[in-house]
Design a protein around this motif. Structure first.
Motif, mmCIF file in Angstrom:
data_model
loop_
_atom_site.group_PDB
_atom_site.id
_atom_site.type_symbol
_atom_site.label_atom_id
_atom_site.label_comp_id
_atom_site.label_asym_id
_atom_site.label_seq_id
_atom_site.Cartn_x
_atom_site.Cartn_y
_atom_site.Cartn_z
ATOM 1 N N ALA A 150 1.019 -1.205 -0.096
ATOM 2 C CA ALA A 150 0.607 -0.116 -0.233
ATOM 3 C C ALA A 150 0.590 0.902 0.231
ATOM 4 O O ALA A 150 0.468 2.758 -0.759
ATOM 5 C CB ALA A 150 -1.162 0.006 0.864
ATOM 6 N N CYS A 151 2.117 1.111 0.505
ATOM 7 C CA CYS A 151 3.179 2.550 1.042
ATOM 8 C C CYS A 151 3.482 2.620 -0.356
ATOM 9 O O CYS A 151 3.904 3.687 -0.893
ATOM 10 C CB CYS A 151 4.048 2.536 1.506
ATOM 11 N N ILE A 152 3.890 1.732 -1.112
ATOM 12 C CA ILE A 152 4.542 1.719 -2.365
ATOM 13 C C ILE A 152 3.252 2.443 -3.297
ATOM 14 O O ILE A 152 3.327 2.777 -4.525
ATOM 15 C CB ILE A 152 5.402 0.121 -3.199
ATOM 16 N N LEU A 153 2.026 2.117 -3.477
ATOM 17 C CA LEU A 153 1.276 2.369 -4.316
ATOM 18 C C LEU A 153 0.987 3.471 -3.733
ATOM 19 O O LEU A 153 0.585 4.426 -5.310
ATOM 20 C CB LEU A 153 -0.079 1.416 -4.414
ATOM 21 N N ALA A 154 1.238 3.849 -3.271
ATOM 22 C CA ALA A 154 1.121 5.598 -2.864
ATOM 23 C C ALA A 154 1.798 6.414 -2.973
ATOM 24 O O ALA A 154 1.382 7.543 -3.679
ATOM 25 C CB ALA A 154 0.866 6.375 -1.235
ATOM 26 N N ILE A 155 3.148 5.959 -3.058
ATOM 27 C CA ILE A 155 3.419 6.636 -3.978
ATOM 28 C C ILE A 155 4.339 7.053 -5.426
ATOM 29 O O ILE A 155 4.418 8.094 -6.077
ATOM 30 C CB ILE A 155 5.587 6.132 -3.089
ATOM 31 N N GLN A 156 3.523 5.594 -5.901
ATOM 32 C CA GLN A 156 3.492 5.263 -7.023
ATOM 33 C C GLN A 156 2.335 6.704 -7.933
ATOM 34 O O GLN A 156 2.054 7.023 -8.684
ATOM 35 C CB GLN A 156 3.365 3.918 -7.995
ATOM 36 N N HIS A 157 1.447 5.911 -7.556
ATOM 37 C CA HIS A 157 -0.033 7.229 -7.716
ATOM 38 C C HIS A 157 -0.320 8.068 -7.399
ATOM 39 O O HIS A 157 -1.288 8.851 -6.948
ATOM 40 C CB HIS A 157 -1.335 5.840 -7.196
ATOM 41 N N ASN A 158 0.620 8.367 -5.601
ATOM 42 C CA ASN A 158 0.833 9.742 -5.167
ATOM 43 C C ASN A 158 -0.789 9.927 -4.692
ATOM 44 O O ASN A 158 -1.823 11.001 -4.782
ATOM 45 C CB ASN A 158 0.581 11.204 -6.365
ATOM 46 N N PHE A 159 -1.211 9.248 -4.033
ATOM 47 C CA PHE A 159 -2.753 9.045 -2.901
ATOM 48 C C PHE A 159 -2.952 8.751 -1.307
ATOM 49 O O PHE A 159 -1.630 7.970 -1.937
ATOM 50 C CB PHE A 159 -3.813 8.800 -3.493
ATOM 51 N N VAL A 160 -3.084 9.151 -0.301
ATOM 52 C CA VAL A 160 -2.979 8.163 1.300
ATOM 53 C C VAL A 160 -4.163 7.823 0.839
ATOM 54 O O VAL A 160 -5.631 7.747 0.864
ATOM 55 C CB VAL A 160 -3.669 8.850 2.191
ATOM 56 N N PRO A 161 -4.447 6.052 1.242
ATOM 57 C CA PRO A 161 -5.137 5.265 1.814
ATOM 58 C C PRO A 161 -6.426 5.764 2.842
ATOM 59 O O PRO A 161 -5.739 6.062 3.376
ATOM 60 C CB PRO A 161 -4.791 4.108 1.709
ATOM 61 N N PRO A 162 -7.584 5.495 2.527
ATOM 62 C CA PRO A 162 -8.322 6.161 3.907
ATOM 63 C C PRO A 162 -8.268 5.784 4.867
ATOM 64 O O PRO A 162 -7.602 3.902 4.810
ATOM 65 C CB PRO A 162 -9.969 6.325 3.293
ATOM 66 N N THR A 163 -8.518 5.505 6.733
ATOM 67 C CA THR A 163 -9.049 5.150 7.566
ATOM 68 C C THR A 163 -10.754 4.656 7.361
ATOM 69 O O THR A 163 -11.669 6.185 7.164
ATOM 70 C CB THR A 163 -9.085 5.543 8.943
ATOM 71 N N ILE A 164 -11.252 4.094 7.340
ATOM 72 C CA ILE A 164 -12.557 4.040 6.737
ATOM 73 C C ILE A 164 -13.494 3.643 8.009
ATOM 74 O O ILE A 164 -12.953 3.504 9.470
ATOM 75 C CB ILE A 164 -12.884 3.090 5.388
ATOM 76 N N ASN A 165 -14.582 3.872 8.133
ATOM 77 C CA ASN A 165 -15.720 3.238 8.844
ATOM 78 C C ASN A 165 -14.685 4.378 10.606
ATOM 79 O O ASN A 165 -15.231 3.772 11.953
ATOM 80 C CB ASN A 165 -15.198 1.901 9.742
#
Length: 421
Positions: A358-373
């Motif tokens: 997930a961290c690698i994808l965040a760097i690649q795609h310039n986004f921060v995944p959420p904390t849902i719920n």
């Protein structure tokens, strides 16, 4: 020492059975929780989990071989297949297309528990039978926690370092650090690392229920994983695998590989406090993060995103945030924090691997995944912290840190950064 880079990733999770699906699940804030399908959970306090579904391992693996493997091993092999293809080591048919030196390549793949499903089945079959001790001859090789790494090394002819790390929920972080060290110190050119876990079983659910570790929100399972919410009541058990291909920079460049990110630093520590509860002030976790930053030669202000351990337990979430605030000081208010366990559940020994992806994808795609719920603010949590509630955020992510902590007080912190020649 050599620089270590990421050239391939593989993911198998409750919110996506491959990297593109996992990326979309992270961006959209998808919950992977569902009623348990692998056994009848009616007698259990918790009747849901984050299972991998709609998944056919024979898409990539031999049907006959699968019967001789535990589910966690199959998951590790499946994710490794995707990662090797992305790295350009294998083609889409799974055939080797790069002439890799087998003596300079290895596999260090974690599992916190190993083949719990196999062990459970064999014991229950024996107990329900005549009492004659006739166990499956493949029981031990299916059950032990090193066989994810073992089968990957055999399947792909890797004769370098090959073993598992077992440190509860920090296992995947320790595997990645060990694999990176083998490359940094010149012992290997390429390492397959990560973690795999498959313990959505009667013993897994029952054991964690007895510790009061799991959420029992059966009437609202989709939102049961609630990191940092005032009404969180425990974690949601998850399963799956995350695999990462690491290479020395010179090896990756020499073969023209696409570099996804760089492993900047990592560190481990121990709470030396309690078998399952975190240190209340996050002392060990704080030192892991501080030492990882030192190793990476980065300042706290360089970090854009922290993927937390964030399991949705009352004690664990607040202790980790205290540790982050102690480690980062005032710089903590300028970065994003989130727990992707709110979507995938807690993958135990595979958590660090899946969350590193997930961290690698965040760097690649310039986004921060959420904390849902997230529904209710916790008065014990600093409201100025940006916990990225409920929706992903588009922003440049150049440096991301992944935290994972395990029973026994084991702590691991890993830092990834955007590759810069």
């Amino acid at each position: 020492m050599k620089r270590v880079v990421v050239t391939g990733i593989g993911a198998l999770t409750a919110i996506g059975n491959n990297v593109p699906e996992y990326l979309e699940g992270l961006k959209s804030g998808k919950s992977g929780a569902q009623p348990i399908t692998q056994f009848d959970p009616e007698q259990f306090k918790t009747q849901f989990a984050c299972e991998v579904t709609n998944w056919d391992p024979t898409d990539r693996l031999d049907k006959r071989a699968i019967r001789r493997l535990d589910r966690y091993i199959v998951m590790a092999l499946y994710a490794a297949d995707e990662a090797l293809k992305m790295a350009g080591i294998n083609n889409e048919a799974g055939e080797r297309i790069f002439d890799l030196d087998p003596d300079r390549a290895g596999a260090i793949v974690a599992s916190g528990i190993g083949g719990l499903g196999t062990l459970e089945k064999e014991i229950m079959d024996f107990a329900d039978g005549s009492g004659t001790p006739r166990y499956n001859p493949f029981m031990i090789p299916k059950m032990i926690a090193n066989m994810g790494a073992g089968h990957i090394s055999m399947e792909h002819n890797l004769r370098g370092p090959s073993y598992a790390t077992v440190s509860a929920c920090a296992s995947g972080g320790h595997a990645l650090a060990a694999a990176a060290d083998d490359i940094r110190l010149g012992r290997a050119d390429l390492m397959i690392t990560g973690g795999s876990e498959a313990v959505v079983t009667k013993v897994g659910i029952g054991g964690f229920n007895s510790m009061k570790a799991l959420s029992t929100r059966n009437d609202d399972y989709k939102t049961a994983s609630r990191p940092y919410d005032a009404e969180r009541d425990g974690f949601v058990l998850g399963e799956g695998a995350g695999i990462i291909i690491l290479e020395s920079l010179d090896h990756a460049l020499a073969r023209g590989a696409t570099i996804l990110a760089e492993v900047a630093g990592y560190a481990a520590s121990s709470d030396a406090y309690h078998i399952s509860a975190p240190h209340p002030e996050g002392a060990g976790a704080k030192m892991a993060m501080i030492n990882a930053l030192k190793y990476a030669e980065l300042k706290a202000s360089d970090v854009d995103y922290i993927n937390t351990h964030g399991t949705s337990t009352p004690l664990g979430d607040t202790a980790e945030l205290k540790a982050i605030q102690l480690a980062f000081g005032e710089d903590v208010y300028d970065l994003n924090i989130s727990s992707t366990k709110s979507m995938t559940g807690h993958l135990l020994g595979a958590a660090a691997a899946v969350e590193s992806v997930a961290c690698i994808l965040a760097i690649q795609h310039n986004f921060v995944p959420p904390t849902i719920n997230h529904f209710t603010d916790d008065p014990e949590i600093d409201p100025k912290l940006d916990l990225t509630f409920n929706k992903s955020v588009e922003k440049p992510v150049n440096v991301a840190l992944s935290n994972t902590f395990g029973f026994g007080g084991h702590n691991s912190a890993t830092i990834f950064k955007r590759y810069n020649p």
